[in-house]
Design a protein around this motif. Structure first.
Motif, PDB file in Angstrom:
ATOM      1  N   UNK A   1       0.816  -1.208   0.000  1.00  0.00           N
ATOM      2  CA  UNK A   1       0.000   0.000   0.000  1.00  0.00           C
ATOM      3  C   UNK A   1       0.852   1.261   0.000  1.00  0.00           C
ATOM      4  N   UNK A   2       0.473   2.193  -0.885  1.00  0.00           N
ATOM      5  CA  UNK A   2       1.108   3.508  -0.998  1.00  0.00           C
ATOM      6  C   UNK A   2       2.625   3.388  -1.207  1.00  0.00           C
ATOM      7  N   UNK A   3       3.011   2.357  -1.917  1.00  0.00           N
ATOM      8  CA  UNK A   3       4.417   2.141  -2.249  1.00  0.00           C
ATOM      9  C   UNK A   3       4.532   1.952  -3.755  1.00  0.00           C
ATOM     10  N   UNK A   4       5.390   2.717  -4.440  1.00  0.00           N
ATOM     11  CA  UNK A   4       5.480   2.636  -5.902  1.00  0.00           C
ATOM     12  C   UNK A   4       6.221   1.392  -6.400  1.00  0.00           C
ATOM     13  N   UNK A   5       5.729   0.221  -5.993  1.00  0.00           N
ATOM     14  CA  UNK A   5       6.313  -1.045  -6.426  1.00  0.00           C
ATOM     15  C   UNK A   5       5.462  -1.596  -7.566  1.00  0.00           C
ATOM     16  N   UNK A   6       6.093  -1.898  -8.704  1.00  0.00           N
ATOM     17  CA  UNK A   6       5.363  -2.394  -9.858  1.00  0.00           C
ATOM     18  C   UNK A   6       5.249  -3.914  -9.794  1.00  0.00           C
ATOM     19  N   UNK A   7       4.236  -4.375  -9.099  1.00  0.00           N
ATOM     20  CA  UNK A   7       3.949  -5.803  -9.037  1.00  0.00           C
ATOM     21  C   UNK A   7       3.308  -6.244 -10.354  1.00  0.00           C
ATOM     22  N   UNK A   8       3.301  -7.560 -10.650  1.00  0.00           N
ATOM     23  CA  UNK A   8       2.656  -8.031 -11.886  1.00  0.00           C
ATOM     24  C   UNK A   8       1.205  -7.584 -12.013  1.00  0.00           C
ATOM     25  N   UNK A   9       0.457  -7.592 -10.928  1.00  0.00           N
ATOM     26  CA  UNK A   9      -0.945  -7.172 -10.992  1.00  0.00           C
ATOM     27  C   UNK A   9      -1.058  -5.682 -11.303  1.00  0.00           C
TER      28      UNK A   9
ATOM     29  N   UNK B   1     -11.378 -18.919 -12.790  1.00  0.00           N
ATOM     30  CA  UNK B   1     -10.249 -17.986 -12.773  1.00  0.00           C
ATOM     31  C   UNK B   1      -9.423 -18.134 -11.505  1.00  0.00           C
ATOM     32  N   UNK B   2      -9.985 -18.804 -10.492  1.00  0.00           N
ATOM     33  CA  UNK B   2      -9.244 -19.038  -9.254  1.00  0.00           C
ATOM     34  C   UNK B   2      -8.012 -19.904  -9.498  1.00  0.00           C
ATOM     35  N   UNK B   3      -8.044 -20.731 -10.540  1.00  0.00           N
ATOM     36  CA  UNK B   3      -6.896 -21.557 -10.864  1.00  0.00           C
ATOM     37  C   UNK B   3      -5.696 -20.685 -11.208  1.00  0.00           C
ATOM     38  N   UNK B   4      -5.923 -19.664 -12.045  1.00  0.00           N
ATOM     39  CA  UNK B   4      -4.823 -18.785 -12.420  1.00  0.00           C
ATOM     40  C   UNK B   4      -4.390 -17.908 -11.254  1.00  0.00           C
ATOM     41  N   UNK B   5      -5.321 -17.585 -10.372  1.00  0.00           N
ATOM     42  CA  UNK B   5      -4.949 -16.830  -9.173  1.00  0.00           C
ATOM     43  C   UNK B   5      -3.976 -17.637  -8.331  1.00  0.00           C
TER      44      UNK B   5
ATOM     45  N   UNK C   1      -7.749  -8.724 -10.305  1.00  0.00           N
ATOM     46  CA  UNK C   1      -7.706  -9.659  -9.191  1.00  0.00           C
ATOM     47  C   UNK C   1      -6.950 -10.941  -9.461  1.00  0.00           C
ATOM     48  N   UNK C   2      -6.417 -11.104 -10.684  1.00  0.00           N
ATOM     49  CA  UNK C   2      -5.707 -12.333 -11.051  1.00  0.00           C
ATOM     50  C   UNK C   2      -4.260 -12.011 -11.365  1.00  0.00           C
TER      51      UNK C   2
END
Length: 340
Positions: free
Chosen positions: A124-132, A257-261, A339-340
């Motif tokens: 939260x409130x951190x400029x980290x570029x996660x895959x999502x 889609x939960x499988x890919x999550x 969300x995935x």
């Protein structure tokens, strides 16, 4: 995306569910796999709000005596200012000027606030570029590109203006009493084929003839529905609801889609916020005001067909960005899913 999650009956890995056979392939009551290209029941209900709002506003404009009897200008695509039946029927109303006219500014702000404030997408409130976060940004860029191409620029005039001219529309200036006015009219006659709606207005002309897709309807639906679809998985997860979206896997099977999550998260525990957070609340606020202004647009501006085409174009763009990837693994690998 609306089924209440029952007591877990499968093993877990550090808080994340392990895929089971029931998660792999799901079917409708008839026995056929549910199409990944179609919205879930909750998504259908949310999207149905938009045509319902347009229908409600249009019926109000017909049934309300003050609105029905107020003079309407096809050129202005609104009631004449001196006879506007409501404050919201004036293009100068504060919500139209400072919200709708710069709508993409508010939509962008709400989107990125959610993107960097909700823990399901990254710290939260951190400029980290996660895959999502990266894929969410790519979806935002895709939707923004559609908005830009239709309303701002598309290798010249935007698509809406091109469509208006293609259906017989043009920019016209009424002859004035002075030589300067007549010269201005002559210049417009020579250059009307390259003028946009905005340029025509600046030049003192009127956009007449042709079919003009309602840009207000388009942007209000496109922007608010994008926010809805982005925040919905986070809201459902915080509410303890089970994933109901379906995706087509590389082997052609249809699965939850939960499988890919699970494949993405692996053994990492993704926290479930106890409250929605400021990002979700901001997105809900922008989406809610967008629905109100969509109702006002339906009641006081544009013809039925102009509003209908604005709805169809917005829905088409949303389907390409948010529903088509569910059935196309290669496209989903680029745009992902919320969300995935």
């Amino acid at each position: 995306m609306t089924t209440r999650r029952s007591k877990p009956n499968t093993a877990t890995q550090d808080g994340a569910p392990v895929p089971t056979a029931s998660m792999k392939t799901t079917t409708t009551p008839s026995g056929a796999p549910q199409s990944p290209y179609l919205p879930t029941s909750l998504e259908t209900a949310l999207l149905a709000i938009y045509p319902g709002t347009l229908l409600l506003g249009s019926l109000f404009s017909v049934l309300n005596g003050a609105t029905r009897n107020a003079p309407y200008s096809a050129v202005l695509q609104a009631h004449t200012p001196s006879h506007a039946p409501s404050y919201f029927a004036r293009k100068s109303n504060i919500f139209n000027v400072y919200f709708v006219k710069i709508g993409w500014f508010w939509i962008t702000g709400a989107f990125f606030l959610f993107l960097f404030s909700h823990s399901s997408l990254g710290p939260r409130f951190t400029p980290v570029l996660t895959p999502r976060r990266v894929k969410a940004t790519l979806r935002y860029c895709a939707v923004t590109a559609v908005w830009c191409a239709l309303t701002q620029w598309f290798f010249g005039p935007p698509i809406i203006d091109r469509g208006f001219r293609f259906t017989g529309g043009q920019c016209e200036i009424i002859y004035g009493d002075s030589a300067a006015d007549n010269a201005k009219q002559a210049d417009m006659s020579m250059g009307r084929e390259v003028l946009t709606h905005a340029a025509c207005k600046v030049a003192g002309g009127t956009w007449k003839g042709g079919h003009d897709i309602s840009g207000h309807v388009f942007i209000l639906i496109l922007g608010s529905a994008m926010l809805w679809l982005e925040i919905l998985p986070a809201v459902l997860r915080a509410s303890g609801l089970r994933e109901e979206r379906r995706v087509q896997l590389a082997d052609g099977k249809v699965a939850s889609a939960a499988v890919e999550t699970q494949e993405r998260d692996g053994n990492m525990h993704v926290p479930v916020p106890e409250e929605l957070g400021v990002g979700v609340k901001a997105a809900l606020s922008v989406a809610g005001l967008s629905l109100w202004m969509l109702l006002m647009t339906a009641a006081y501006f544009h013809t039925w067909f102009e509003k209908f085409t604005g709805l169809i174009v917005a829905f088409a763009a949303l389907w390409v960005v948010y529903f088509l990837p569910r059935g196309v693994p290669a496209l989903r690998a680029v745009l992902g899913m919320p969300g995935v």
